[in-house]
Motif scaffolding. Structure first.
Motif, PDB file in Angstrom:
ATOM      1  N   MET A 181       0.834  -1.182   0.000  1.00  0.00           N
ATOM      2  CA  MET A 181       0.000   0.000   0.000  1.00  0.00           C
ATOM      3  C   MET A 181       0.881   1.247   0.000  1.00  0.00           C
ATOM      4  O   MET A 181       1.896   1.291   0.662  1.00  0.00           O
ATOM      5  CB  MET A 181      -0.915  -0.020   1.218  1.00  0.00           C
ATOM      6  N   SER A 182       0.443   2.269  -0.743  1.00  0.00           N
ATOM      7  CA  SER A 182       1.216   3.500  -0.899  1.00  0.00           C
ATOM      8  C   SER A 182       0.987   4.428   0.288  1.00  0.00           C
ATOM      9  O   SER A 182      -0.062   4.438   0.906  1.00  0.00           O
ATOM     10  CB  SER A 182       0.778   4.192  -2.196  1.00  0.00           C
ATOM     11  N   ASP A 183       2.019   5.228   0.584  1.00  0.00           N
ATOM     12  CA  ASP A 183       1.898   6.229   1.651  1.00  0.00           C
ATOM     13  C   ASP A 183       1.498   7.578   1.094  1.00  0.00           C
ATOM     14  O   ASP A 183       1.343   8.527   1.842  1.00  0.00           O
ATOM     15  CB  ASP A 183       3.251   6.412   2.348  1.00  0.00           C
ATOM     16  N   ALA A 184       1.351   7.679  -0.234  1.00  0.00           N
ATOM     17  CA  ALA A 184       1.085   8.962  -0.867  1.00  0.00           C
ATOM     18  C   ALA A 184      -0.328   9.440  -0.536  1.00  0.00           C
ATOM     19  O   ALA A 184      -1.284   8.676  -0.514  1.00  0.00           O
ATOM     20  CB  ALA A 184       1.255   8.863  -2.368  1.00  0.00           C
ATOM     21  N   ILE A 185      -0.419  10.740  -0.287  1.00  0.00           N
ATOM     22  CA  ILE A 185      -1.698  11.393   0.005  1.00  0.00           C
ATOM     23  C   ILE A 185      -1.964  12.388  -1.113  1.00  0.00           C
ATOM     24  O   ILE A 185      -1.092  13.178  -1.486  1.00  0.00           O
ATOM     25  CB  ILE A 185      -1.654  12.141   1.368  1.00  0.00           C
ATOM     26  N   CYS A 186      -3.173  12.373  -1.633  1.00  0.00           N
ATOM     27  CA  CYS A 186      -3.560  13.273  -2.726  1.00  0.00           C
ATOM     28  C   CYS A 186      -3.571  14.718  -2.237  1.00  0.00           C
ATOM     29  O   CYS A 186      -4.178  15.036  -1.206  1.00  0.00           O
ATOM     30  CB  CYS A 186      -4.944  12.877  -3.256  1.00  0.00           C
ATOM     31  N   HIS A 187      -2.911  15.566  -2.980  1.00  0.00           N
ATOM     32  CA  HIS A 187      -2.840  16.998  -2.652  1.00  0.00           C
ATOM     33  C   HIS A 187      -4.228  17.647  -2.664  1.00  0.00           C
ATOM     34  O   HIS A 187      -4.480  18.585  -1.915  1.00  0.00           O
ATOM     35  CB  HIS A 187      -1.908  17.700  -3.649  1.00  0.00           C
ATOM     36  N   LYS A 188      -5.118  17.156  -3.490  1.00  0.00           N
ATOM     37  CA  LYS A 188      -6.450  17.755  -3.633  1.00  0.00           C
ATOM     38  C   LYS A 188      -7.424  17.263  -2.556  1.00  0.00           C
ATOM     39  O   LYS A 188      -8.070  18.056  -1.888  1.00  0.00           O
ATOM     40  CB  LYS A 188      -7.003  17.440  -5.023  1.00  0.00           C
ATOM     41  N   CYS A 189      -7.557  15.929  -2.398  1.00  0.00           N
ATOM     42  CA  CYS A 189      -8.594  15.389  -1.499  1.00  0.00           C
ATOM     43  C   CYS A 189      -8.055  14.909  -0.155  1.00  0.00           C
ATOM     44  O   CYS A 189      -8.841  14.551   0.724  1.00  0.00           O
ATOM     45  CB  CYS A 189      -9.362  14.261  -2.195  1.00  0.00           C
ATOM     46  N   ASN A 190      -6.741  14.907   0.005  1.00  0.00           N
ATOM     47  CA  ASN A 190      -6.089  14.460   1.239  1.00  0.00           C
ATOM     48  C   ASN A 190      -6.372  13.006   1.594  1.00  0.00           C
ATOM     49  O   ASN A 190      -6.307  12.625   2.762  1.00  0.00           O
ATOM     50  CB  ASN A 190      -6.444  15.370   2.427  1.00  0.00           C
ATOM     51  N   GLU A 191      -6.701  12.194   0.608  1.00  0.00           N
ATOM     52  CA  GLU A 191      -6.920  10.770   0.844  1.00  0.00           C
ATOM     53  C   GLU A 191      -5.748   9.983   0.281  1.00  0.00           C
ATOM     54  O   GLU A 191      -5.020  10.452  -0.596  1.00  0.00           O
ATOM     55  CB  GLU A 191      -8.236  10.315   0.205  1.00  0.00           C
ATOM     56  N   ALA A 192      -5.581   8.778   0.787  1.00  0.00           N
ATOM     57  CA  ALA A 192      -4.483   7.914   0.342  1.00  0.00           C
ATOM     58  C   ALA A 192      -4.662   7.549  -1.130  1.00  0.00           C
ATOM     59  O   ALA A 192      -5.782   7.371  -1.609  1.00  0.00           O
ATOM     60  CB  ALA A 192      -4.436   6.660   1.197  1.00  0.00           C
ATOM     61  N   ILE A 193      -3.553   7.442  -1.833  1.00  0.00           N
ATOM     62  CA  ILE A 193      -3.559   7.055  -3.240  1.00  0.00           C
ATOM     63  C   ILE A 193      -3.097   5.607  -3.299  1.00  0.00           C
ATOM     64  O   ILE A 193      -1.964   5.298  -2.911  1.00  0.00           O
ATOM     65  CB  ILE A 193      -2.623   7.955  -4.076  1.00  0.00           C
ATOM     66  N   SER A 194      -3.974   4.720  -3.772  1.00  0.00           N
ATOM     67  CA  SER A 194      -3.628   3.300  -3.792  1.00  0.00           C
ATOM     68  C   SER A 194      -3.404   2.760  -5.196  1.00  0.00           C
ATOM     69  O   SER A 194      -2.806   1.698  -5.352  1.00  0.00           O
ATOM     70  CB  SER A 194      -4.719   2.486  -3.084  1.00  0.00           C
ATOM     71  N   GLN A 195      -3.898   3.411  -6.203  1.00  0.00           N
ATOM     72  CA  GLN A 195      -3.756   2.931  -7.580  1.00  0.00           C
ATOM     73  C   GLN A 195      -2.755   3.811  -8.315  1.00  0.00           C
ATOM     74  O   GLN A 195      -1.684   4.088  -7.794  1.00  0.00           O
ATOM     75  CB  GLN A 195      -5.132   2.957  -8.277  1.00  0.00           C
ATOM     76  N   ARG A 196      -3.156   4.319  -9.478  1.00  0.00           N
ATOM     77  CA  ARG A 196      -2.291   5.207 -10.282  1.00  0.00           C
ATOM     78  C   ARG A 196      -2.052   6.502  -9.514  1.00  0.00           C
ATOM     79  O   ARG A 196      -2.902   6.958  -8.755  1.00  0.00           O
ATOM     80  CB  ARG A 196      -2.956   5.501 -11.628  1.00  0.00           C
ATOM     81  N   ILE A 197      -0.889   7.101  -9.763  1.00  0.00           N
ATOM     82  CA  ILE A 197      -0.510   8.324  -9.063  1.00  0.00           C
ATOM     83  C   ILE A 197       0.097   9.309 -10.058  1.00  0.00           C
ATOM     84  O   ILE A 197       0.790   8.913 -10.985  1.00  0.00           O
ATOM     85  CB  ILE A 197       0.491   8.006  -7.923  1.00  0.00           C
ATOM     86  N   VAL A 198      -0.198  10.570  -9.872  1.00  0.00           N
ATOM     87  CA  VAL A 198       0.448  11.635 -10.647  1.00  0.00           C
ATOM     88  C   VAL A 198       1.315  12.394  -9.655  1.00  0.00           C
ATOM     89  O   VAL A 198       0.827  12.844  -8.613  1.00  0.00           O
ATOM     90  CB  VAL A 198      -0.582  12.586 -11.297  1.00  0.00           C
ATOM     91  N   THR A 199       2.596  12.511  -9.992  1.00  0.00           N
ATOM     92  CA  THR A 199       3.521  13.260  -9.146  1.00  0.00           C
ATOM     93  C   THR A 199       4.042  14.435  -9.967  1.00  0.00           C
ATOM     94  O   THR A 199       4.594  14.249 -11.053  1.00  0.00           O
ATOM     95  CB  THR A 199       4.695  12.374  -8.686  1.00  0.00           C
ATOM     96  N   ALA A 200       3.831  15.626  -9.452  1.00  0.00           N
ATOM     97  CA  ALA A 200       4.294  16.853 -10.116  1.00  0.00           C
ATOM     98  C   ALA A 200       4.371  17.952  -9.083  1.00  0.00           C
ATOM     99  O   ALA A 200       3.625  17.953  -8.103  1.00  0.00           O
ATOM    100  CB  ALA A 200       3.335  17.239 -11.239  1.00  0.00           C
TER     101      ALA A 200
END
Length: 177
Positions: free
Chosen positions: A1-20
């Motif tokens: 499971m990813s630790d990334a949090i979406c900048h927009k919705c503040n929810e965890a990102i578990s599938q595809r991710i955009v990093t920019a």
């Protein structure tokens, strides 16, 4: 499971991710800050550290070229209080040459290269009719190059402040005696 949090919705990102921009997003949340449409292109614009689609960037943030009135989306030239495309910032004189990266002269809000400016606007010498770009001698209500201010008779330069006048031309004190 990813630790990334979406900048927009503040929810965890578990599938595809955009990093920019040093942030992570769900792909559907990586969207234009202006119109809200997802940005799918690999290139995008940035305003205040947020992504902006190309259409919104052109409409809201890009400058308009003073010469051609089209949006500027690449390098911008700022000169004479206006913005220009590099290809549009040219001499207003006969040469129409590019002024990018060179010094230029301004007259009535228009830019000119040195050569055209001198040809069009510099005072002309009463002796040789060429442009005067340095110091001038003012005598007989006209301007002269130092080397052109010569005696009408002997053609020697006149260096003294006293001289005679014949036919509205200077004559040295030796020839006028």
């Amino acid at each position: 499971m990813s630790d990334a949090i979406c900048h927009k919705c503040n929810e965890a990102i578990s599938q595809r991710i955009v990093t920019a921009l040093g942030k992570s997003w769900h792909p559907e949340h990586f969207a234009c800050r202006e119109c809200g449409k997802p940005i799918a292109e690999s290139t995008f614009n940035i305003h205040e550290d947020e992504p902006v689609c190309s259409d919104c960037f052109v409409q809201k943030y890009s400058g308009t070229c003073f010469a051609c009135k089209r949006p500027i989306t690449e390098k911008t030239i700022k000169a004479l209080g206006n913005t220009w495309h590099e290809d549009c910032f040219i001499c207003n004189g006969p040469c129409n040459g590019s002024l990018v990266g060179t010094s230029f002269y301004e007259r009535d809000g228009k830019a000119y290269c040195k050569s055209d400016y001198e040809q069009l606007f510099a005072a002309k010498c009463a002796g040789c009719s060429k442009s005067i770009t340095d110091n001038a001698i003012i005598a007989l209500n006209v301007k002269w190059h130092k080397d052109c201010f010569k005696c009408k008779k002997c053609e020697n330069p006149i260096s003294a402040s006293t001289f005679a006048v014949e036919d509205n031309k200077p004559v040295c004190t030796s020839c006028s005696a």
